[in-house]
Enzyme design. Structure first.
Site, PDB file in Angstrom:
ATOM      1  N   ASP A  37       0.846  -1.207   0.000  1.00 49.33           N
ATOM      2  CA  ASP A  37       0.000   0.000   0.000  1.00 49.33           C
ATOM      3  C   ASP A  37       0.882   1.259   0.000  1.00 49.33           C
ATOM      4  OD1 ASP A  37      -2.208   1.623   0.222  1.00 49.33           O
ATOM      5  OD2 ASP A  37      -2.842   0.896   2.191  1.00 49.33           O
ATOM      6  N   SER A 124      -2.946  -9.955   1.924  1.00 54.85           N
ATOM      7  CA  SER A 124      -3.044 -10.412   3.329  1.00 54.85           C
ATOM      8  C   SER A 124      -1.841 -11.198   3.841  1.00 54.85           C
ATOM      9  CB  SER A 124      -4.307 -11.266   3.586  1.00 54.85           C
ATOM     10  OG  SER A 124      -5.449 -10.454   3.700  1.00 54.85           O
ATOM     11  N   TYR A 128      -0.886  -8.588   7.498  1.00 56.96           N
ATOM     12  CA  TYR A 128      -2.106  -9.259   7.956  1.00 56.96           C
ATOM     13  C   TYR A 128      -1.924 -10.757   8.252  1.00 56.96           C
ATOM     14  CZ  TYR A 128      -4.953  -5.065   7.078  1.00 56.96           C
ATOM     15  OH  TYR A 128      -5.509  -3.808   7.115  1.00 56.96           O
TER      16      TYR A 128
HETATM   17  P1  ADP Z   1      -1.455  -7.060   3.983  1.00 56.09           P
HETATM   18  O1  ADP Z   1      -1.732  -6.030   5.036  1.00 56.09           O
HETATM   19  O2  ADP Z   1      -2.639  -7.337   3.080  1.00 56.09           O
HETATM   20  O3  ADP Z   1      -0.811  -8.277   4.519  1.00 56.09           O
HETATM   21  P2  ADP Z   1       1.148  -6.128   2.953  1.00 56.09           P
HETATM   22  O4  ADP Z   1       1.431  -4.984   2.072  1.00 56.09           O
HETATM   23  O5  ADP Z   1       1.755  -6.130   4.306  1.00 56.09           O
HETATM   24  O6  ADP Z   1      -0.439  -6.288   2.986  1.00 56.09           O
HETATM   25  O7  ADP Z   1       1.612  -7.465   2.233  1.00 56.09           O
HETATM   26  C1  ADP Z   1       0.954  -8.075   1.157  1.00 56.09           C
HETATM   27  C2  ADP Z   1       1.997  -8.696   0.263  1.00 56.09           C
HETATM   28  O8  ADP Z   1       2.579  -7.684  -0.556  1.00 56.09           O
HETATM   29  C3  ADP Z   1       3.161  -9.351   1.011  1.00 56.09           C
HETATM   30  O9  ADP Z   1       3.412 -10.630   0.439  1.00 56.09           O
HETATM   31  C4  ADP Z   1       4.335  -8.405   0.768  1.00 56.09           C
HETATM   32  O10 ADP Z   1       5.572  -9.105   0.713  1.00 56.09           O
HETATM   33  C5  ADP Z   1       3.982  -7.872  -0.594  1.00 56.09           C
HETATM   34  N1  ADP Z   1       4.609  -6.601  -1.018  1.00 56.09           N
HETATM   35  C6  ADP Z   1       5.155  -5.599  -0.281  1.00 56.09           C
HETATM   36  N2  ADP Z   1       5.619  -4.614  -1.080  1.00 56.09           N
HETATM   37  C7  ADP Z   1       5.361  -4.989  -2.356  1.00 56.09           C
HETATM   38  C8  ADP Z   1       5.594  -4.425  -3.637  1.00 56.09           C
HETATM   39  N3  ADP Z   1       6.196  -3.238  -3.787  1.00 56.09           N
HETATM   40  N4  ADP Z   1       5.176  -5.110  -4.748  1.00 56.09           N
HETATM   41  C9  ADP Z   1       4.550  -6.308  -4.624  1.00 56.09           C
HETATM   42  N5  ADP Z   1       4.302  -6.893  -3.447  1.00 56.09           N
HETATM   43  C10 ADP Z   1       4.690  -6.251  -2.328  1.00 56.09           C
END
Ligand code: ADP
Length: 179
Positions: A37, A124, A128
């Site tokens: 995000d 997630s 999460y």
């Molecule tokens: P949530 O709160 O839904 O768990 P996160 O952002 O913490 O969301 O993580 C969701 C997934 O996105 C994780 O597997 C994380 O490694 C991944 N992630 C983090 N940054 C990026 C990025 N720039 N591009 C793609 N995936 C990412």
């Protein structure tokens, strides 16, 4: 006509994707957060947050399992679909169904906007804490099933940031092809 969409698994940063649309693992406030995000808002610039704020004013955020759409600002993609994954609570809170809904509702919204290519992060599985293998199976199953219902989307990318998710997706999709 049967949908012949291509499903790809890649390892990398979703903000660099050249698909029409990238999906954000947002939170119910739609005001941005950490993980993917934060990366999307940083790379896409303030326009994305401005549209999220307008959506909040209209409908008060976004419920878990639902999805909303905004511009992608400066990103290569045209749209960002923001969906809210469930926080893992040991399976006590219908997390599986909620995660499945994230993928289904994102694809439905994409189709409504004439989007033909879309990239998903591993919703997630970061902050999460949803178990990664379970989440990967749900994501692949939900997307495969939903693609049977529509003909607009021709390309879906699962963008894995970490090696563990990348290997899981490769394995599960490979098993499906061979089975
Ligand atoms: P949530 O709160 O839904 O768990 P996160 O952002 O913490 O969301 O993580 C969701 C997934 O996105 C994780 O597997 C994380 O490694 C991944 N992630 C983090 N940054 C990026 C990025 N720039 N591009 C793609 N995936 C990412």
């Amino acid at each position: 006509m049967k949908n012949t969409a291509e499903i790809q698994v890649i390892q990398g940063d979703i903000t660099q994707c050249e698909t029409d649309c990238i999906v954000n693992a947002a939170n119910t406030s739609l005001l941005g957060g950490g993980g993917v995000d934060g990366a999307i808002h940083r790379a896409g610039g303030p326009e994305i947050l401005e549209e999220c704020i307008k959506i909040r004013e209209r409908q008060g955020g976004c419920a878990v399992g639902e999805a909303v759409i905004t511009t992608a600002g400066r990103l290569r993609a045209k749209y960002v679909i923001h969906t809210v994954g469930p926080v893992w609570n040991n399976g006590r809170n219908q997390e599986e169904e909620k995660l499945r809904n994230c993928y289904i509702h994102s694809l439905e919204l994409a189709q409504k906007h004439g989007i033909t290519s879309i990239a998903f992060p591993n919703i997630s599985t970061g902050i999460y804490r949803f178990p990664k293998e379970q989440a990967a199976r749900i994501a692949i199953d939900a997307v495969t099933n939903e693609l049977r219902n529509q003909e607009t989307i021709t390309q879906v990318q699962f963008v894995c940031y970490d090696e563990e998710n990348y290997k899981l997706y490769k394995e599960i999709l490979g098993d499906q092809e061979n089975g």
